[in-house]
Motif scaffolding. Structure first.
Motif, PDB file in Angstrom:
ATOM      1  N   ALA A   1      -7.730   2.319  -6.509  1.00  0.00           N
ATOM      2  CA  ALA A   1      -9.014   1.757  -6.444  1.00  0.00           C
ATOM      3  C   ALA A   1      -9.762   2.609  -5.516  1.00  0.00           C
ATOM      4  O   ALA A   1      -9.574   3.123  -4.668  1.00  0.00           O
ATOM      5  CB  ALA A   1      -8.747   0.332  -5.481  1.00  0.00           C
ATOM      6  N   PHE A   2     -11.037   2.742  -6.122  1.00  0.00           N
ATOM      7  CA  PHE A   2     -12.048   3.648  -5.625  1.00  0.00           C
ATOM      8  C   PHE A   2     -12.956   2.944  -5.052  1.00  0.00           C
ATOM      9  O   PHE A   2     -13.720   2.343  -5.753  1.00  0.00           O
ATOM     10  CB  PHE A   2     -12.367   4.789  -6.829  1.00  0.00           C
ATOM     11  N   PHE A   3     -13.201   2.944  -3.886  1.00  0.00           N
ATOM     12  CA  PHE A   3     -14.285   2.597  -3.020  1.00  0.00           C
ATOM     13  C   PHE A   3     -15.336   3.390  -2.851  1.00  0.00           C
ATOM     14  O   PHE A   3     -15.585   4.227  -2.163  1.00  0.00           O
ATOM     15  CB  PHE A   3     -13.740   2.035  -1.612  1.00  0.00           C
ATOM     16  N   VAL A   4     -16.340   3.214  -3.514  1.00  0.00           N
ATOM     17  CA  VAL A   4     -17.554   4.065  -3.769  1.00  0.00           C
ATOM     18  C   VAL A   4     -18.316   4.380  -2.764  1.00  0.00           C
ATOM     19  O   VAL A   4     -18.950   3.175  -2.008  1.00  0.00           O
ATOM     20  CB  VAL A   4     -18.465   4.028  -4.909  1.00  0.00           C
ATOM     21  N   GLY A   5     -18.691   5.468  -2.271  1.00  0.00           N
ATOM     22  CA  GLY A   5     -19.471   5.818  -0.768  1.00  0.00           C
ATOM     23  C   GLY A   5     -18.888   5.388   0.144  1.00  0.00           C
ATOM     24  O   GLY A   5     -19.714   5.164   1.136  1.00  0.00           O
ATOM     25  N   GLN A   6     -17.588   5.195   0.567  1.00  0.00           N
ATOM     26  CA  GLN A   6     -17.013   4.679   1.450  1.00  0.00           C
ATOM     27  C   GLN A   6     -15.790   5.421   2.185  1.00  0.00           C
ATOM     28  O   GLN A   6     -14.738   5.121   2.571  1.00  0.00           O
ATOM     29  CB  GLN A   6     -16.634   3.154   1.207  1.00  0.00           C
ATOM     30  N   GLY A   7     -16.430   6.993   2.372  1.00  0.00           N
ATOM     31  CA  GLY A   7     -15.406   7.942   3.021  1.00  0.00           C
ATOM     32  C   GLY A   7     -15.833   8.346   4.157  1.00  0.00           C
ATOM     33  O   GLY A   7     -16.565   7.823   4.752  1.00  0.00           O
ATOM     34  N   ASN A   8     -15.476   9.697   4.626  1.00  0.00           N
ATOM     35  CA  ASN A   8     -15.708  10.275   5.804  1.00  0.00           C
ATOM     36  C   ASN A   8     -15.314   9.565   7.022  1.00  0.00           C
ATOM     37  O   ASN A   8     -16.123   9.499   7.928  1.00  0.00           O
ATOM     38  CB  ASN A   8     -17.388  10.677   6.009  1.00  0.00           C
ATOM     39  N   TRP A   9     -14.235   8.964   6.897  1.00  0.00           N
ATOM     40  CA  TRP A   9     -13.600   8.201   8.278  1.00  0.00           C
ATOM     41  C   TRP A   9     -12.642   9.132   8.978  1.00  0.00           C
ATOM     42  O   TRP A   9     -12.122   8.452   9.736  1.00  0.00           O
ATOM     43  CB  TRP A   9     -13.181   6.869   7.723  1.00  0.00           C
ATOM     44  N   GLY A  10     -12.420  10.239   8.489  1.00  0.00           N
ATOM     45  CA  GLY A  10     -11.298  11.160   8.881  1.00  0.00           C
ATOM     46  C   GLY A  10     -10.126  10.915   8.586  1.00  0.00           C
ATOM     47  O   GLY A  10      -9.016  11.560   9.324  1.00  0.00           O
ATOM     48  N   GLY A  11      -9.869  10.346   7.418  1.00  0.00           N
ATOM     49  CA  GLY A  11      -8.431  10.100   6.766  1.00  0.00           C
ATOM     50  C   GLY A  11      -7.979  11.221   6.137  1.00  0.00           C
ATOM     51  O   GLY A  11      -8.665  12.213   5.797  1.00  0.00           O
ATOM     52  N   PRO A  12      -6.637  11.416   5.573  1.00  0.00           N
ATOM     53  CA  PRO A  12      -6.316  12.459   4.682  1.00  0.00           C
ATOM     54  C   PRO A  12      -6.556  12.315   3.415  1.00  0.00           C
ATOM     55  O   PRO A  12      -7.255  11.306   2.874  1.00  0.00           O
ATOM     56  CB  PRO A  12      -4.662  12.002   4.739  1.00  0.00           C
ATOM     57  N   LYS A  13      -6.920  13.577   2.789  1.00  0.00           N
ATOM     58  CA  LYS A  13      -7.586  13.816   1.594  1.00  0.00           C
ATOM     59  C   LYS A  13      -6.493  13.189   0.137  1.00  0.00           C
ATOM     60  O   LYS A  13      -7.159  12.860  -0.666  1.00  0.00           O
ATOM     61  CB  LYS A  13      -7.612  15.238   1.340  1.00  0.00           C
TER      62      LYS A  13
ATOM     63  N   VAL B   1       0.811  -1.226   0.022  1.00  0.00           N
ATOM     64  CA  VAL B   1       0.029  -0.102   0.044  1.00  0.00           C
ATOM     65  C   VAL B   1       0.806   1.165  -0.031  1.00  0.00           C
ATOM     66  O   VAL B   1       1.708   1.352   0.823  1.00  0.00           O
ATOM     67  CB  VAL B   1      -0.764   0.204   1.187  1.00  0.00           C
ATOM     68  N   LEU B   2       0.518   2.173  -0.839  1.00  0.00           N
ATOM     69  CA  LEU B   2       1.396   3.352  -0.817  1.00  0.00           C
ATOM     70  C   LEU B   2       0.458   4.527   0.064  1.00  0.00           C
ATOM     71  O   LEU B   2       1.209   5.296   0.314  1.00  0.00           O
ATOM     72  CB  LEU B   2       1.290   3.916  -2.368  1.00  0.00           C
ATOM     73  N   GLY B   3      -0.640   4.451  -0.071  1.00  0.00           N
ATOM     74  CA  GLY B   3      -1.602   5.312   0.911  1.00  0.00           C
ATOM     75  C   GLY B   3      -3.215   4.986   0.654  1.00  0.00           C
ATOM     76  O   GLY B   3      -3.674   4.542  -0.540  1.00  0.00           O
ATOM     77  N   VAL B   4      -4.059   5.433   1.617  1.00  0.00           N
ATOM     78  CA  VAL B   4      -5.415   5.528   1.677  1.00  0.00           C
ATOM     79  C   VAL B   4      -5.721   6.870   2.138  1.00  0.00           C
ATOM     80  O   VAL B   4      -5.299   7.305   3.009  1.00  0.00           O
ATOM     81  CB  VAL B   4      -5.602   4.363   2.883  1.00  0.00           C
ATOM     82  N   TYR B   5      -6.576   7.207   1.144  1.00  0.00           N
ATOM     83  CA  TYR B   5      -7.275   8.572   1.236  1.00  0.00           C
ATOM     84  C   TYR B   5      -8.668   8.782   1.449  1.00  0.00           C
ATOM     85  O   TYR B   5      -9.432   7.808   0.609  1.00  0.00           O
ATOM     86  CB  TYR B   5      -6.728   9.543  -0.031  1.00  0.00           C
ATOM     87  N   ASP B   6      -9.183   9.627   2.263  1.00  0.00           N
ATOM     88  CA  ASP B   6     -10.492   9.638   2.391  1.00  0.00           C
ATOM     89  C   ASP B   6     -11.090  10.940   1.465  1.00  0.00           C
ATOM     90  O   ASP B   6     -10.740  12.176   1.660  1.00  0.00           O
ATOM     91  CB  ASP B   6     -10.738  10.223   3.923  1.00  0.00           C
TER      92      ASP B   6
ATOM     93  N   VAL C   1      -9.828   5.925  -1.456  1.00  0.00           N
ATOM     94  CA  VAL C   1      -8.941   5.514  -2.520  1.00  0.00           C
ATOM     95  C   VAL C   1      -7.961   5.031  -1.963  1.00  0.00           C
ATOM     96  O   VAL C   1      -7.294   5.264  -0.801  1.00  0.00           O
ATOM     97  CB  VAL C   1      -8.434   6.794  -3.290  1.00  0.00           C
ATOM     98  N   VAL C   2      -7.694   3.750  -2.481  1.00  0.00           N
ATOM     99  CA  VAL C   2      -6.269   3.090  -1.925  1.00  0.00           C
ATOM    100  C   VAL C   2      -5.244   2.827  -3.230  1.00  0.00           C
ATOM    101  O   VAL C   2      -5.707   2.386  -4.170  1.00  0.00           O
ATOM    102  CB  VAL C   2      -6.868   1.592  -1.430  1.00  0.00           C
ATOM    103  N   ASP C   3      -4.235   3.451  -3.009  1.00  0.00           N
ATOM    104  CA  ASP C   3      -3.152   3.445  -4.014  1.00  0.00           C
ATOM    105  C   ASP C   3      -2.298   2.235  -3.539  1.00  0.00           C
ATOM    106  O   ASP C   3      -1.849   1.918  -2.279  1.00  0.00           O
ATOM    107  CB  ASP C   3      -2.179   4.780  -4.028  1.00  0.00           C
TER     108      ASP C   3
END
Length: 346
Positions: free
Chosen positions: A189-201, A155-160, A167-169
């Motif tokens: 990979a873009f996980f549709v509608g699975q944000g707002n968990w307080g992670g970095p943009k 994993v390179l990064g996971v972004y909210d 997004v998971v890079d």
């Protein structure tokens, strides 16, 4: 500041492929009868277009300015290494997708991703392609026989991205076990509608728009039909999103959609065919962003521009893929190539 999950490594996977897999892939993305070096292998060693006795001979073409001839030992398209659906970050290649299997597999059961530390568990049934790049380090042999290959992913990064999703890079390396690396892929990979968990943009990405006010140097068209995705999925991507309408309806697509990497691979072949003389040795890097879904029956139109800008002898190409008469489906298209037979409009 690093992203949550950055550096997390997925289990290494052994992978294998046959000449049949190479032929199927070429056929499924629209290779044509004048590209027999991608489509044909004879039972007679003297007539074979794919090497039978010495797979390593397939690793490089004899010339970078023209396609291999019927008498050549020739081989896989370079982007065979990247037909895998990217939502499952642990495996980003077709070989990793099918692993060592030749049978149909249960997509959802097999591709539930391992939990990433300090990141919410995402639903693998609601994931689509984001962006993908690939660097070709060493040409693939037409079969893995006699060698042990593996894919290594981290994993390179996971972004909210808020309400839209997350997004998971990931970075994936295809290599011989204990030996040389063949390709490096970076995918989102873009996980549709699975944000707002307080992670970095997450960081902004570099854009590669086509030149303004200039007609493309080449144009390529490919019409899909209701069976196109069913053929492409035999490469190993058995995601039901591309075969039956129910998952697509649940995700707001209205029904089944084409594999994102089908469009991505069609465009890669389009560049190779129109600018690279159908010679796999003429492409070094390739990337595109997935901008919109493609429906079965759509016609894909890829337009490409030579820029005249060179990097270590490789010319930068910009391209865009659209549905005929409509939306852009692949944006931010860029490749590094050795062009042959097409004059630039510069």
């Amino acid at each position: 500041m690093s992203s949550p999950g950055a550096g997390f490594e997925y289990p290494t996977q052994e992978v294998s492929w046959l000449k049949r897999d190479v032929l199927l892939f070429a056929h499924s993305i629209g290779c044509t009868a004048d590209e027999l070096h991608f489509l044909y292998v004879s039972s007679s060693p003297s007539k074979s277009h794919l090497p039978i006795l010495n797979p390593r001979r397939s690793s490089t073409p004899t010339s970078k300015s023209s396609p291999p001839t019927p008498s050549s030992c020739v081989r896989p398209l370079p982007h065979l290494t990247a037909i895998k659906y990217p939502g499952k970050a642990s495996s980003d290649t077709p070989q990793a997708f099918k692993r060592t299997d030749q049978e149909v597999t249960n997509f959802l059961a097999r591709n539930s991703p391992a939990p990433i530390p300090n990141v919410p568990k995402f639903d693998p049934k609601r994931v689509v392609d984001g962006q993908r790049s690939i660097t070709f380090l060493k040409p693939l042999p037409p079969t893995s026989a006699g060698k042990t290959f593996e894919v290594r992913s981290k994993v390179l990064g996971v972004y909210d991205k808020g309400k839209a999703g997350s997004v998971v890079d990931t970075e994936t390396i295809l290599a011989e076990r204990g030996g040389e690396e063949y390709a490096k892929m970076v995918g989102s990979a873009f996980f549709v509608g699975q944000g707002n968990w307080g992670g970095p943009k997450g960081p902004s990405t570099v854009n590669y728009p086509p030149p303004e006010g200039r007609a493309p140097d080449v144009r390529h068209e490919l019409r899909t039909n209701g069976e196109t995705a069913h053929l492409y999925r035999l490469n190993g991507d058995y995601n039901p999103l591309h075969a039956t309408p129910e998952p697509g309806r649940a995700m707001g697509f209205g029904g089944a959609i084409m594999h994102g990497l089908f469009s991505w691979n069609v465009a890669c072949h389009a560049l190779l065919q129109t600018l690279g003389a159908s010679n796999p040795g003429n492409m070094k890097e390739y990337q595109a962003r997935f901008a919109a879904p493609v429906k079965p029956g759509d016609k894909l139109v890829t337009e490409a521009w030579r820029t005249g800008e060179n990097k270590d002898g490789w010319e930068e190409i910009r391209f865009v893929t659209r549905v005929e008469g409509g939306k852009v489906v692949l944006s931010n298209g860029r490749a590094l190539m050795k062009c042959s037979g097409v004059k630039s409009r510069l």
